[in-house]
Design a protein around this motif. Sequence first.
Motif, PDB file in Angstrom:
ATOM      1  N   ILE A   1       0.861  -1.184   0.000  1.00 56.53           N
ATOM      2  CA  ILE A   1       0.000   0.000   0.000  1.00 56.53           C
ATOM      3  C   ILE A   1       0.892   1.227   0.000  1.00 56.53           C
ATOM      4  O   ILE A   1       1.894   1.268   0.716  1.00 56.53           O
ATOM      5  CB  ILE A   1      -0.913   0.042   1.241  1.00 56.53           C
ATOM      6  CG1 ILE A   1      -1.843  -1.166   1.263  1.00 56.53           C
ATOM      7  CG2 ILE A   1      -1.718   1.337   1.285  1.00 56.53           C
ATOM      8  CD1 ILE A   1      -2.676  -1.274   2.529  1.00 56.53           C
ATOM      9  N   ILE A   2       0.497   2.228  -0.791  1.00 61.18           N
ATOM     10  CA  ILE A   2       1.258   3.472  -0.788  1.00 61.18           C
ATOM     11  C   ILE A   2       0.315   4.662  -0.788  1.00 61.18           C
ATOM     12  O   ILE A   2      -0.743   4.621  -1.417  1.00 61.18           O
ATOM     13  CB  ILE A   2       2.258   3.531  -1.956  1.00 61.18           C
ATOM     14  CG1 ILE A   2       3.317   4.581  -1.702  1.00 61.18           C
ATOM     15  CG2 ILE A   2       1.567   3.767  -3.270  1.00 61.18           C
ATOM     16  CD1 ILE A   2       4.656   4.227  -2.284  1.00 61.18           C
ATOM     17  N   PHE A   3       0.682   5.695  -0.033  1.00 57.06           N
ATOM     18  CA  PHE A   3      -0.036   6.960  -0.011  1.00 57.06           C
ATOM     19  C   PHE A   3       0.843   7.988  -0.705  1.00 57.06           C
ATOM     20  O   PHE A   3       2.023   8.132  -0.351  1.00 57.06           O
ATOM     21  CB  PHE A   3      -0.308   7.418   1.429  1.00 57.06           C
ATOM     22  CG  PHE A   3      -1.314   6.580   2.143  1.00 57.06           C
ATOM     23  CD1 PHE A   3      -2.651   6.958   2.162  1.00 57.06           C
ATOM     24  CD2 PHE A   3      -0.944   5.418   2.803  1.00 57.06           C
ATOM     25  CE1 PHE A   3      -3.598   6.193   2.835  1.00 57.06           C
ATOM     26  CE2 PHE A   3      -1.872   4.639   3.470  1.00 57.06           C
ATOM     27  CZ  PHE A   3      -3.206   5.030   3.481  1.00 57.06           C
ATOM     28  N   ILE A   4       0.279   8.707  -1.675  1.00 59.34           N
ATOM     29  CA  ILE A   4       1.026   9.715  -2.420  1.00 59.34           C
ATOM     30  C   ILE A   4       0.407  11.076  -2.144  1.00 59.34           C
ATOM     31  O   ILE A   4      -0.747  11.325  -2.481  1.00 59.34           O
ATOM     32  CB  ILE A   4       1.015   9.420  -3.928  1.00 59.34           C
ATOM     33  CG1 ILE A   4       1.583   8.022  -4.211  1.00 59.34           C
ATOM     34  CG2 ILE A   4       1.782  10.500  -4.695  1.00 59.34           C
ATOM     35  CD1 ILE A   4       1.391   7.547  -5.633  1.00 59.34           C
ATOM     36  N   VAL A   5       1.197  11.945  -1.519  1.00 60.55           N
ATOM     37  CA  VAL A   5       0.736  13.285  -1.172  1.00 60.55           C
ATOM     38  C   VAL A   5       1.856  14.245  -1.571  1.00 60.55           C
ATOM     39  O   VAL A   5       2.732  14.558  -0.773  1.00 60.55           O
ATOM     40  CB  VAL A   5       0.437  13.413   0.338  1.00 60.55           C
ATOM     41  CG1 VAL A   5      -0.163  14.774   0.645  1.00 60.55           C
ATOM     42  CG2 VAL A   5      -0.465  12.294   0.805  1.00 60.55           C
ATOM     43  N   THR A   6       1.847  14.659  -2.827  1.00 62.75           N
ATOM     44  CA  THR A   6       2.902  15.525  -3.347  1.00 62.75           C
ATOM     45  C   THR A   6       2.279  16.667  -4.134  1.00 62.75           C
ATOM     46  O   THR A   6       1.063  16.799  -4.194  1.00 62.75           O
ATOM     47  CB  THR A   6       3.859  14.734  -4.259  1.00 62.75           C
ATOM     48  OG1 THR A   6       3.115  14.239  -5.372  1.00 62.75           O
ATOM     49  CG2 THR A   6       4.528  13.594  -3.524  1.00 62.75           C
ATOM     50  N   LYS A   7       3.123  17.441  -4.782  1.00 59.84           N
ATOM     51  CA  LYS A   7       2.628  18.485  -5.673  1.00 59.84           C
ATOM     52  C   LYS A   7       1.820  17.832  -6.781  1.00 59.84           C
ATOM     53  O   LYS A   7       2.180  16.771  -7.291  1.00 59.84           O
ATOM     54  CB  LYS A   7       3.784  19.265  -6.274  1.00 59.84           C
ATOM     55  CG  LYS A   7       4.569  20.061  -5.261  1.00 59.84           C
ATOM     56  CD  LYS A   7       5.703  20.783  -5.935  1.00 59.84           C
ATOM     57  CE  LYS A   7       6.521  21.557  -4.932  1.00 59.84           C
ATOM     58  NZ  LYS A   7       7.667  22.213  -5.573  1.00 59.84           N
ATOM     59  N   ALA A   8       0.746  18.478  -7.179  1.00 60.08           N
ATOM     60  CA  ALA A   8      -0.172  17.908  -8.169  1.00 60.08           C
ATOM     61  C   ALA A   8       0.534  17.507  -9.454  1.00 60.08           C
ATOM     62  O   ALA A   8       0.270  16.432 -10.012  1.00 60.08           O
ATOM     63  CB  ALA A   8      -1.288  18.906  -8.474  1.00 60.08           C
ATOM     64  N   GLU A   9       1.458  18.302  -9.912  1.00 66.68           N
ATOM     65  CA  GLU A   9       2.121  18.004 -11.185  1.00 66.68           C
ATOM     66  C   GLU A   9       3.066  16.802 -11.118  1.00 66.68           C
ATOM     67  O   GLU A   9       3.462  16.261 -12.145  1.00 66.68           O
ATOM     68  CB  GLU A   9       2.852  19.234 -11.732  1.00 66.68           C
ATOM     69  CG  GLU A   9       3.942  19.776 -10.837  1.00 66.68           C
ATOM     70  CD  GLU A   9       3.473  20.820  -9.821  1.00 66.68           C
ATOM     71  OE1 GLU A   9       4.350  21.452  -9.217  1.00 66.68           O
ATOM     72  OE2 GLU A   9       2.258  20.988  -9.623  1.00 66.68           O
ATOM     73  N   LEU A  10       3.402  16.340  -9.931  1.00 69.85           N
ATOM     74  CA  LEU A  10       4.279  15.173  -9.769  1.00 69.85           C
ATOM     75  C   LEU A  10       3.503  13.874  -9.594  1.00 69.85           C
ATOM     76  O   LEU A  10       4.049  12.788  -9.786  1.00 69.85           O
ATOM     77  CB  LEU A  10       5.183  15.364  -8.553  1.00 69.85           C
ATOM     78  CG  LEU A  10       6.118  16.570  -8.562  1.00 69.85           C
ATOM     79  CD1 LEU A  10       6.866  16.656  -7.244  1.00 69.85           C
ATOM     80  CD2 LEU A  10       7.073  16.506  -9.742  1.00 69.85           C
ATOM     81  N   GLN A  11       2.245  13.954  -9.225  1.00 69.90           N
ATOM     82  CA  GLN A  11       1.497  12.762  -8.809  1.00 69.90           C
ATOM     83  C   GLN A  11       1.267  11.749  -9.929  1.00 69.90           C
ATOM     84  O   GLN A  11       1.310  10.549  -9.683  1.00 69.90           O
ATOM     85  CB  GLN A  11       0.189  13.166  -8.133  1.00 69.90           C
ATOM     86  CG  GLN A  11       0.484  13.872  -6.838  1.00 69.90           C
ATOM     87  CD  GLN A  11      -0.695  14.159  -5.975  1.00 69.90           C
ATOM     88  OE1 GLN A  11      -0.521  14.197  -4.790  1.00 69.90           O
ATOM     89  NE2 GLN A  11      -1.881  14.371  -6.495  1.00 69.90           N
TER      90      GLN A  11
END
Length: 122
Positions: free
Chosen positions: A63-73
Amino acid sequence: MGNEKICLIWNWIHSKANIIPSLKELNINISAISSTYEENVKIIWVNYYNDYKKMIDTENPTIIFIVTKAELQYGITKYCIEKNIKKIFVEKPMWMNFKEAKELEELTISKICKLYVWIMKK
């Protein structure tokens, strides 16, 4: 979430204020974090990576949670799907255009993984 191995790719400021408290409230244990905010991250969890690809390759999360800048997601999400991570939670927006959305949809079907858009509201 059982015996799942959970990792987090994050942006320090937003995650500290919103994501970390939410995960703690749910009693979710994070195995590792990848962030470019090294000094702040090291005080929270032991397993720290400044490169999300190295973290994924080393930790092999389910499982992974991704919370970054929108342009990197989009790019990060695509990499996670290609690495066969079975459950991927991505903060909105997950993509920047319809072409990216369609590509991620097709990849999730071919890799048999679940992709969730995570919306944080207080």
